[in-house]
Design a protein around this motif. Structure first.
Motif, PDB file in Angstrom:
ATOM      1  N   ALA A 218       0.981  16.024   4.377  1.00 34.14           N
ATOM      2  CA  ALA A 218       2.063  16.918   3.963  1.00 34.14           C
ATOM      3  C   ALA A 218       2.019  17.133   2.454  1.00 34.14           C
ATOM      4  CB  ALA A 218       3.404  16.332   4.368  1.00 34.14           C
ATOM      5  N   PRO A 219       2.652  18.193   1.942  1.00 32.30           N
ATOM      6  CA  PRO A 219       2.679  18.410   0.496  1.00 32.30           C
ATOM      7  C   PRO A 219       3.582  17.430  -0.239  1.00 32.30           C
ATOM      8  CG  PRO A 219       3.907  20.131   1.624  1.00 32.30           C
ATOM      9  CD  PRO A 219       3.187  19.353   2.686  1.00 32.30           C
ATOM     10  N   GLY A 220       4.663  16.972   0.411  1.00 34.08           N
ATOM     11  CA  GLY A 220       5.496  15.945  -0.192  1.00 34.08           C
ATOM     12  C   GLY A 220       6.398  16.407  -1.319  1.00 34.08           C
ATOM     13  N   GLY A 221       6.708  17.691  -1.384  1.00 26.44           N
ATOM     14  CA  GLY A 221       7.575  18.152  -2.457  1.00 26.44           C
ATOM     15  C   GLY A 221       7.831  19.638  -2.362  1.00 26.44           C
TER      16      GLY A 221
ATOM     17  N   LEU B  22       0.597  20.101  -8.943  1.00 28.64           N
ATOM     18  CA  LEU B  22      -0.353  19.067  -8.534  1.00 28.64           C
ATOM     19  C   LEU B  22      -1.737  19.656  -8.290  1.00 28.64           C
ATOM     20  CD1 LEU B  22       1.932  17.070  -6.092  1.00 28.64           C
ATOM     21  CD2 LEU B  22       0.758  16.078  -8.053  1.00 28.64           C
ATOM     22  N   GLN B  23      -1.764  20.872  -7.775  1.00 31.70           N
ATOM     23  CA  GLN B  23      -3.041  21.487  -7.425  1.00 31.70           C
ATOM     24  C   GLN B  23      -3.521  22.457  -8.503  1.00 31.70           C
ATOM     25  OE1 GLN B  23      -2.580  23.098  -3.452  1.00 31.70           O
ATOM     26  NE2 GLN B  23      -2.229  21.084  -2.560  1.00 31.70           N
ATOM     27  N   TRP B  24      -3.065  22.253  -9.728  1.00 31.20           N
ATOM     28  CA  TRP B  24      -3.513  23.062 -10.848  1.00 31.20           C
ATOM     29  C   TRP B  24      -5.032  22.933 -10.967  1.00 31.20           C
ATOM     30  CZ3 TRP B  24      -6.137  22.019 -15.405  1.00 31.20           C
ATOM     31  CH2 TRP B  24      -6.130  23.033 -16.367  1.00 31.20           C
ATOM     32  N   GLY B  25      -5.701  24.050 -11.104  1.00 33.68           N
ATOM     33  CA  GLY B  25      -7.156  24.028 -11.182  1.00 33.68           C
ATOM     34  C   GLY B  25      -7.831  24.265  -9.845  1.00 33.68           C
ATOM     35  N   HIS B  26      -7.083  24.113  -8.727  1.00 32.03           N
ATOM     36  CA  HIS B  26      -7.640  24.441  -7.418  1.00 32.03           C
ATOM     37  C   HIS B  26      -7.726  25.955  -7.274  1.00 32.03           C
ATOM     38  CE1 HIS B  26      -6.168  20.438  -5.427  1.00 32.03           C
ATOM     39  NE2 HIS B  26      -6.882  20.243  -6.515  1.00 32.03           N
TER      40      HIS B  26
ATOM     41  N   GLY C 283       0.807  -1.216   0.000  1.00 26.89           N
ATOM     42  CA  GLY C 283       0.000   0.000   0.000  1.00 26.89           C
ATOM     43  C   GLY C 283       0.833   1.256   0.000  1.00 26.89           C
ATOM     44  N   SER C 284       0.196   2.337   0.377  1.00 26.28           N
ATOM     45  CA  SER C 284       0.800   3.670   0.331  1.00 26.28           C
ATOM     46  C   SER C 284       1.151   4.138   1.729  1.00 26.28           C
ATOM     47  CB  SER C 284      -0.181   4.661  -0.302  1.00 26.28           C
ATOM     48  OG  SER C 284      -1.408   4.676   0.419  1.00 26.28           O
ATOM     49  N   GLY C 285       2.282   4.810   1.810  1.00 26.30           N
ATOM     50  CA  GLY C 285       2.661   5.370   3.095  1.00 26.30           C
ATOM     51  C   GLY C 285       3.200   6.783   2.966  1.00 26.30           C
ATOM     52  N   GLY C 286       2.369   7.764   2.553  1.00 23.38           N
ATOM     53  CA  GLY C 286       0.989   7.577   2.173  1.00 23.38           C
ATOM     54  C   GLY C 286       0.620   8.503   1.018  1.00 23.38           C
ATOM     55  N   VAL C 287      -0.572   8.291   0.495  1.00 26.77           N
ATOM     56  CA  VAL C 287      -1.133   9.193  -0.508  1.00 26.77           C
ATOM     57  C   VAL C 287      -1.354  10.566   0.128  1.00 26.77           C
ATOM     58  CG1 VAL C 287      -3.217   9.681  -1.848  1.00 26.77           C
ATOM     59  CG2 VAL C 287      -2.215   7.400  -1.913  1.00 26.77           C
ATOM     60  N   LEU C 288      -0.914  11.621  -0.544  1.00 22.53           N
ATOM     61  CA  LEU C 288      -1.002  12.978   0.010  1.00 22.53           C
ATOM     62  C   LEU C 288      -2.317  13.607  -0.426  1.00 22.53           C
ATOM     63  CD1 LEU C 288       2.722  13.950  -0.559  1.00 22.53           C
ATOM     64  CD2 LEU C 288       1.645  12.872   1.437  1.00 22.53           C
ATOM     65  N   LEU C 289      -3.322  13.419   0.404  1.00 24.15           N
ATOM     66  CA  LEU C 289      -4.707  13.663   0.034  1.00 24.15           C
ATOM     67  C   LEU C 289      -4.987  15.112  -0.352  1.00 24.15           C
ATOM     68  CD1 LEU C 289      -7.534  12.452  -0.251  1.00 24.15           C
ATOM     69  CD2 LEU C 289      -7.876  12.852   2.202  1.00 24.15           C
ATOM     70  N   GLN C 290      -4.230  16.059   0.181  1.00 27.25           N
ATOM     71  CA  GLN C 290      -4.527  17.472  -0.093  1.00 27.25           C
ATOM     72  C   GLN C 290      -4.472  17.794  -1.586  1.00 27.25           C
ATOM     73  OE1 GLN C 290      -1.425  20.587   0.132  1.00 27.25           O
ATOM     74  NE2 GLN C 290      -0.490  19.292   1.694  1.00 27.25           N
TER      75      GLN C 290
ATOM     76  N   ARG D  16      -8.377  24.152   1.454  1.00 30.55           N
ATOM     77  CA  ARG D  16      -8.968  22.824   1.509  1.00 30.55           C
ATOM     78  C   ARG D  16      -8.924  22.293   2.939  1.00 30.55           C
ATOM     79  NH1 ARG D  16      -7.457  18.984  -3.332  1.00 30.55           N
ATOM     80  NH2 ARG D  16      -9.700  18.906  -3.622  1.00 30.55           N
ATOM     81  N   ASP D  17     -10.041  21.778   3.391  1.00 31.49           N
ATOM     82  CA  ASP D  17     -10.160  21.251   4.753  1.00 31.49           C
ATOM     83  C   ASP D  17      -9.795  19.770   4.726  1.00 31.49           C
ATOM     84  OD1 ASP D  17     -11.464  19.890   7.030  1.00 31.49           O
ATOM     85  OD2 ASP D  17     -12.151  21.898   7.521  1.00 31.49           O
ATOM     86  N   PHE D  18      -8.647  19.433   5.327  1.00 31.24           N
ATOM     87  CA  PHE D  18      -8.164  18.056   5.264  1.00 31.24           C
ATOM     88  C   PHE D  18      -9.127  17.084   5.938  1.00 31.24           C
ATOM     89  CE2 PHE D  18      -5.760  14.449   6.933  1.00 31.24           C
ATOM     90  CZ  PHE D  18      -5.158  13.984   5.776  1.00 31.24           C
ATOM     91  N   SER D  19      -9.671  17.463   7.085  1.00 26.22           N
ATOM     92  CA  SER D  19     -10.586  16.556   7.784  1.00 26.22           C
ATOM     93  C   SER D  19     -11.833  16.288   6.950  1.00 26.22           C
ATOM     94  CB  SER D  19     -10.970  17.121   9.157  1.00 26.22           C
ATOM     95  OG  SER D  19     -11.662  18.348   9.027  1.00 26.22           O
ATOM     96  N   ALA D  20     -12.305  17.309   6.215  1.00 26.48           N
ATOM     97  CA  ALA D  20     -13.461  17.105   5.343  1.00 26.48           C
ATOM     98  C   ALA D  20     -13.102  16.188   4.184  1.00 26.48           C
ATOM     99  CB  ALA D  20     -13.970  18.446   4.819  1.00 26.48           C
ATOM    100  N   GLN D  21     -11.906  16.357   3.622  1.00 20.88           N
ATOM    101  CA  GLN D  21     -11.461  15.461   2.552  1.00 20.88           C
ATOM    102  C   GLN D  21     -11.381  14.015   3.044  1.00 20.88           C
ATOM    103  OE1 GLN D  21      -7.822  17.851   1.343  1.00 20.88           O
ATOM    104  NE2 GLN D  21      -8.474  17.052  -0.644  1.00 20.88           N
TER     105      GLN D  21
END
Length: 334
Positions: free
Chosen positions: A110-113, A121-125, A74-81, A131-136
């Protein structure tokens, strides 16, 4: 032994290598880890860094799943933001449908980069909308629930295909706030001890997770390095360092070198910053000594599973370390 060992892999690209070589080494490492008895093999997510090849953990995980037969991957981890929770759920439902009972979804915040990679990565945002991480995370959990729950909310699409067994879900974090968030949303929790080995922080986070009613027992990630002799392990560990970058706006983060710190500041548009050299928190020594350290952490905090991160700077010693710990801990238990 009353705990499991698992691995975190970052697919380091060493001088003179290509990303293809680094990724092939990660696949071979997963195959060895399976043979040696490790429980999980997680791949990290980093962006815009020439020294790591693990920019897409779900793609690499798919290849590793196809190249192994038993170990959980699996992933450790996918950067959901950076992503749509719906798409993340789809990706991991596909993986869990291809390899039922073997897929883990670890999420990080974390942003991871570097900043340019984050913006790409956040093009179009909408940059004005935070962005609310807990909501995501809540949205992601709702999409994943469809993997085991036949009911469907009228206003929520299915994240297909629905796998026969849902991925195991983990939130990675380094403090009580993340631990409480994991518990409140029903996620298992992994304390990032490879980034913060402070025992008080570990205890506070585990306590917060338990008090909030979190599922299961938290996992602990640690940086571990085993060698044939204490002198060899200490020699390698002494050469490791973390550069802590402090920006004038109060932001602080770990980077790999002074050069990377300067590049991060440049991309962030910052002209004034300072760096601080730190020694990473690492369990190093002979296999027996590393085992004693893990035993002590297990007894003190009730850790049932350790996620081992072997420092990339150790190069060839990485494989030796992982093999030695398998012989010392896993083979002895078997």
């Amino acid at each position: 032994m009353t705990y499991r060992l698992s691995l975190l892999e970052k697919s380091p690209v060493f001088d003179g290598e290509t990303g293809s070589i680094a990724l092939a080494r990660s696949v071979a490492l997963a195959q060895n880890a399976e043979r040696w008895g490790y429980h999980r093999f997680w791949v990290a997510e980093h962006h815009g860094m020439a020294g790591v090849a693990s920019s897409s953990p779900e793609v690499l995980a798919a290849y590793i799943l196809a190249s192994t037969s038993r170990i959980r991957v699996g992933s450790g981890g996918v950067l959901l933001q950076h992503y749509s929770p719906y798409k993340v759920a789809e990706n991991f439902h596909v993986l869990a449908s291809l390899a039922p009972g073997r897929v883990d979804l670890g999420i990080g915040k974390a942003p991871g980069g570097l900043p340019l990679a984050t913006r790409a990565l956040q093009w179009g945002h909408d940059p004005a909308v935070r962005r609310d991480f807990s909501a995501q995370l809540r949205q992601l959990g709702a999409y994943l629930d469809h993997g085991t729950d036949s009911g469907q909310a009228a206003d929520r699409p299915l994240a297909t295909p629905l796998p026969p067994e849902a991925p195991q879900c983990f939130l990675l974090g380094g403090g009580p706030e993340s631990a409480r968030l994991a518990a409140e949303q029903g996620w298992q929790f992994v304390f990032a001890g490879q980034l913060n080995g402070d025992h008080a922080a570990i205890e506070a986070s585990i306590t917060a997770f338990v008090k909030a009613g979190g599922p299961g027992t938290p996992l602990l990630a640690v940086t571990a390095l085993a060698a044939e002799s204490s002198e060899e392990a200490e020699r390698i560990a002494d050469g490791l360092q973390i550069v802590r970058l402090h920006l004038d706006d109060g932001q602080a983060l770990n980077v790999g070198s002074e050069e990377q710190a300067a590049e991060y500041a440049r991309q962030a548009g910052v002209t004034s910053y300072r760096t601080e050299l730190r020694r990473p928190s690492i369990v190093a020594g002979t296999p027996a000594r590393v085992r004693r350290e893990l035993d002590a952490l297990h007894r003190r905090f009730g850790i049932a599973e350790f996620i081992l991160d072997t420092p990339a700077a150790a190069r060839q010693q990485r494989l030796t370390s992982i093999a030695l710990l398998a012989d010392e801990v896993l083979a002895a238990a078997a």
